[in-house]
Design a protein around this motif. Structure first.
Motif, short mmCIF file in Angstrom:
data_model
loop_
_atom_site.label_atom_id
_atom_site.label_comp_id
_atom_site.label_asym_id
_atom_site.label_seq_id
_atom_site.Cartn_x
_atom_site.Cartn_y
_atom_site.Cartn_z
N GLN A 15 37.37 31.49 32.72
CA GLN A 15 36.13 31.16 33.41
C GLN A 15 34.93 31.86 32.78
O GLN A 15 33.84 31.29 32.70
N GLN A 16 35.12 33.11 32.34
CA GLN A 16 34.02 33.82 31.69
C GLN A 16 33.64 33.18 30.37
O GLN A 16 32.46 33.15 30.00
N MET A 17 34.63 32.64 29.65
CA MET A 17 34.33 31.93 28.40
C MET A 17 33.54 30.66 28.69
O MET A 17 32.81 30.17 27.81
N ARG A 18 33.66 30.11 29.90
CA ARG A 18 32.90 28.91 30.28
C ARG A 18 31.55 29.27 30.90
O ARG A 18 30.85 28.38 31.41
N GLY A 19 31.20 30.57 30.90
CA GLY A 19 29.90 30.98 31.42
C GLY A 19 29.90 31.45 32.86
O GLY A 19 28.83 31.70 33.42
N TRP A 20 31.09 31.59 33.46
CA TRP A 20 31.14 32.04 34.86
C TRP A 20 30.81 33.52 34.95
O TRP A 20 31.25 34.32 34.13
N TRP B 227 33.96 34.11 43.68
CA TRP B 227 35.31 34.47 43.23
C TRP B 227 36.34 33.39 43.56
O TRP B 227 37.47 33.45 43.08
N THR B 228 35.97 32.41 44.37
CA THR B 228 36.90 31.32 44.65
C THR B 228 37.23 30.53 43.38
O THR B 228 38.30 29.94 43.27
N ALA B 229 36.30 30.54 42.41
CA ALA B 229 36.56 29.85 41.15
C ALA B 229 37.65 30.52 40.34
O ALA B 229 38.19 29.91 39.41
N VAL B 230 37.99 31.76 40.67
CA VAL B 230 39.05 32.48 39.98
C VAL B 230 40.30 32.59 40.84
O VAL B 230 41.42 32.39 40.36
N VAL B 231 40.11 32.90 42.12
CA VAL B 231 41.25 33.15 43.00
C VAL B 231 42.06 31.88 43.23
O VAL B 231 43.30 31.89 43.15
N VAL B 232 41.39 30.77 43.52
CA VAL B 232 42.10 29.53 43.83
C VAL B 232 42.96 29.05 42.65
O VAL B 232 44.16 28.77 42.81
N PRO B 233 42.41 28.95 41.43
CA PRO B 233 43.29 28.56 40.30
C PRO B 233 44.41 29.56 40.04
O PRO B 233 45.52 29.15 39.64
N SER B 234 44.15 30.84 40.27
CA SER B 234 45.20 31.84 40.05
C SER B 234 46.37 31.63 41.00
O SER B 234 47.54 31.68 40.60
N VAL B 235 46.07 31.41 42.28
CA VAL B 235 47.13 31.19 43.27
C VAL B 235 47.88 29.90 42.97
O VAL B 235 49.12 29.85 43.04
#
Length: 272
Positions: A160-165, A173-181
């Motif tokens: 996500q950080q490589m995509r500019g997040w 943080w839902t953009a990270v937590v949801v895909p991780s789960v």
């Protein structure tokens, strides 16, 4: 290290850290658990996240007991009475008892995570009796869930950080937590499908190689068993000192018998 010997040692740490409220004994058990984990951990394992979680849990334990326990004669601070549950005196005795609870909790957690950081999960499953093979397989899979979730979280965050997040509050943080789960759940489903494809449960469990008992493993099992029996005997004979910080904080007593049992927990760190 033989997983059965490790399990006996973990049981000894749990008993000695929970069987007495003496802070001296809990400091010794925590020191033994940390020392053995640092010396015996598998190559490539990361201790920082686990130790950070233990530190946060211990800090919260001290903080909660300080804020919620208003008993004691040495007042450190007085909170307004209109604060629900928090209003009242914050005492030195409350902080001391919270620290004592945190030491016992930290010792138990460190001993527990040693099972997954010292030996492989499949070694623990193979060391169980045949009747518990399915339960062991479930526990082994569960023990790998948290590391997989951590690895998935790091990978998704970097992607996500490589995509500019960039983190902008809790909602971002839902953009990270949801895909991780979701990635972790998908990995669990793939594991279940792989087990089914290999006919798991259709017959007795087999192993490519079994963990053999070596001389150091026998020494660890013997000293840990002796620590358990010695501590239980000390409890029955009243040789384990009791400690309570309320109503006035006192210096904990120190007895040689349970102290010797706690020192025996350092043996795994001294053997090859």
């Amino acid at each position: 290290m033989n997983p059965r010997a490790l399990a006996i040692w973990v049981a000894a740490v749990l008993l000695l850290s929970l069987g007495s409220e003496d802070p001296f004994l809990r400091v010794l058990t925590l020191g033994a658990a940390l020392t053995v984990l640092l010396v015996r951990r598998r190559a490539g394992t990361r201790l920082r996240p686990a130790l950070l979680a233990v530190g946060v849990a211990a800090l919260l334990t001290v903080l909660f007991n300080l804020l919620l326990s208003h008993t004691g004669q040495n007042v450190l601070l007085e909170l307004p009475g209109w604060l629900p549950a928090l209003g009242g005196p914050l005492t030195l005795e409350g902080a001391a008892y919270g620290l004592d609870l945190a030491l016992g909790l930290a010792a138990c957690i460190v001993a527990g995570i040693s099972l997954s950081l010292i030996v492989q999960p499949h070694q623990l499953v193979d060391s169980l009796p045949g009747l518990l093979s399915r339960t062991g397989a479930a526990l082994g899979a569960a023990m790998t869930l948290v590391p997989r979730l951590g690895h998935s979280f790091l990978a998704v965050r970097e992607a996500q950080q490589m995509r500019g997040w960039r983190p902008r509050g809790m909602r971002s943080w839902t953009a990270v937590v949801v895909p991780s789960v979701l990635t972790t759940i998908e990995g669990s489903v793939l594991l279940a499908e792989a087990m089914e494809a290999r006919a798991f449960g259709s017959g007795p469990r087999t192993a490519l190689a079994t963990s053999r008992w070596r001389a150091p493993d026998l020494v660890i099992a013997a000293t840990s068993s002796a620590a358990i029996l010695g501590f239980v005997l000390a409890l029955l004979l009243g040789r384990v000192p009791a400690w309570q910080p309320y109503p006035t904080l006192t210096v904990p007593a120190l007895s040689w018998w349970p102290t010797l049992c706690c020192l025996g927990l350092f043996i795994p760190a001294l053997l090859p």
